[in-house]
Design a protein around this motif. Structure first.
Motif, short mmCIF file in Angstrom:
data_model
loop_
_atom_site.label_atom_id
_atom_site.label_comp_id
_atom_site.label_asym_id
_atom_site.label_seq_id
_atom_site.Cartn_x
_atom_site.Cartn_y
_atom_site.Cartn_z
N TRP A 25 -4.81 1.94 -2.85
CA TRP A 25 -5.60 2.48 -1.75
C TRP A 25 -5.84 3.97 -1.94
O TRP A 25 -4.98 4.69 -2.47
CB TRP A 25 -4.89 2.28 -0.42
N LYS A 29 -7.59 5.00 3.32
CA LYS A 29 -7.19 3.61 3.56
C LYS A 29 -5.71 3.52 3.92
O LYS A 29 -5.33 2.76 4.84
CB LYS A 29 -7.49 2.78 2.31
N GLN A 32 -5.33 4.65 7.49
CA GLN A 32 -5.86 3.65 8.41
C GLN A 32 -4.88 2.49 8.59
O GLN A 32 -4.68 1.99 9.70
CB GLN A 32 -7.21 3.14 7.91
N GLU A 33 -4.27 2.06 7.49
CA GLU A 33 -3.29 0.97 7.57
C GLU A 33 -2.03 1.41 8.32
O GLU A 33 -1.44 0.63 9.07
CB GLU A 33 -2.93 0.48 6.16
N LYS A 36 -2.90 1.33 11.93
CA LYS A 36 -2.97 -0.05 12.40
C LYS A 36 -1.60 -0.65 12.63
O LYS A 36 -1.39 -1.44 13.55
CB LYS A 36 -3.74 -0.89 11.37
N ASN A 37 -0.63 -0.25 11.80
CA ASN A 37 0.73 -0.79 11.91
C ASN A 37 1.65 0.08 12.75
O ASN A 37 2.87 -0.09 12.72
CB ASN A 37 1.33 -1.00 10.52
N CYS A 270 5.16 1.02 -0.17
CA CYS A 270 3.86 0.36 -0.11
C CYS A 270 2.97 0.83 -1.25
O CYS A 270 2.82 2.03 -1.48
CB CYS A 270 3.19 0.65 1.23
N LYS A 279 3.88 -4.32 3.30
CA LYS A 279 2.95 -3.58 4.13
C LYS A 279 3.54 -2.25 4.61
O LYS A 279 4.75 -2.16 4.86
CB LYS A 279 2.53 -4.42 5.33
#
Length: 298
Positions: A25, A29, A32-33, A36-37, A270, A279
């Motif tokens: 990534w 990215k 953003q992940e 999100k988590n 990750c 993740k």
């Protein structure tokens, strides 16, 4: 300021990678992940580079990540004949970039990659491990990627390796080429700085030093190895919570840190889509480490 989420819990991940090293990534990215988590404290720890953090200085990333980012990097080094990684945090990024360019620059590594390839190929031939004649060139990346796949093409090679070594390139690398007891062992000190040098530089630039993923190394005695690191004042702490650690391994590190007054840390390691089941923030699904683990040093 870090904003506390529901019930005052702040989730952390202090071990992640981007395209600047071996992640898949880009920086945006990854952020953003992480958002999100629900990761609210994040360290980007690419191997032997801080380029992601230099990029962050030019980005207005608040629109896709609202947490706090900790300066970090993961440094390849050697201690007591074993290749290990040290995680550094909260150092001066610009001065570290200058030091890394002198110590880990691609131009310095480039001829060593060919030497590493030749050493591995010679070890395979010497120990009757069947491998193709690979047309390897220095700009192709890490030699282990090509040699591992070639070894696996021949079923007769499987008898030399454990199930994990045969099926997982990371395990193969750690337990074969970095294991002094294994025929494919390479003394990486010819191309990798010693741990004392790396630790001294991280501290000189205001940072703290942690041993990464202890139980991924093929060590004969983990406690005595840690004792040596402590006695020689190499580390300030240990990565205590990690994607692949069992509860028993976590308990061992927790107790060791408490006994030796070391800081604790936590990270998923990750790598983006390269390891999609690992993740950011949650590892294989159940990490969810709270900031309470690192509040005494972060």
């Amino acid at each position: 300021q870090i904003k506390r989420g529901m019930e005052g819990i702040i989730m952390i991940d202090l071990h992640t990678h981007t395209k600047y090293s071996d992640g898949t990534w880009d920086v945006q990215k990854l952020l953003q992940e992480a958002e999100k988590n629900n990761v609210e404290l994040l360290a980007i720890t690419d191997h032997d580079t801080v380029k992601a953090h230099l990029e962050l200085e030019k980005l207005d990333y608040s629109k896709y990540y609202t947490g706090k980012i900790v300066p970090g990097a993961e440094f390849n080094c050697v201690f007591n004949n074993a290749k290990i990684e040290l995680l550094g945090y909260n150092f001066d990024v610009h001065k570290m970039d200058e030091w890394i360019e002198k110590t880990y620059s691609f131009e310095k590594k480039k001829p060593n990659l060919m030497e590493e390839f030749n050493l591995l190929m010679n070890a395979c031939h010497k120990n009757n491990i069947k491998v193709d004649d690979i047309d390897y060139k220095e700009d192709m990346g890490w030699p282990i990627d090509y040699i591992f796949e070639s070894i696996k093409k021949y079923p007769e090679n499987e008898k030399y390796f454990s199930n994990k070594e045969w099926n997982d390139i990371d395990h193969f690398f750690r337990c074969c080429t970095c294991n002094t007891d294994f025929p494919l062992y390479i003394d990486f000190s010819y191309q990798t700085p010693n741990a004392q040098l790396v630790s001294d530089e991280i501290r000189k630039l205001g940072g703290k030093v942690f041993l990464a993923h202890l139980f991924t190394y093929p060590l004969r005695d983990y406690e005595s190895y840690l004792d040596s690191l402590v006695q020689e004042n190499i580390i300030d702490g240990i990565e205590t919570y990690y994607s692949k650690f069992t509860d028993k391994e976590i308990n061992f590190v927790e107790n060791y840190c408490r006994k030796n007054n070391l800081y604790m840390s936590a990270g998923t390691d990750c790598h983006g889509d390269k390891k999609p089941d690992r993740k950011v923030g949650i590892g294989y699904g159940n990490m969810n480490v709270s900031i309470k683990v690192v509040e005494n040093w972060i």
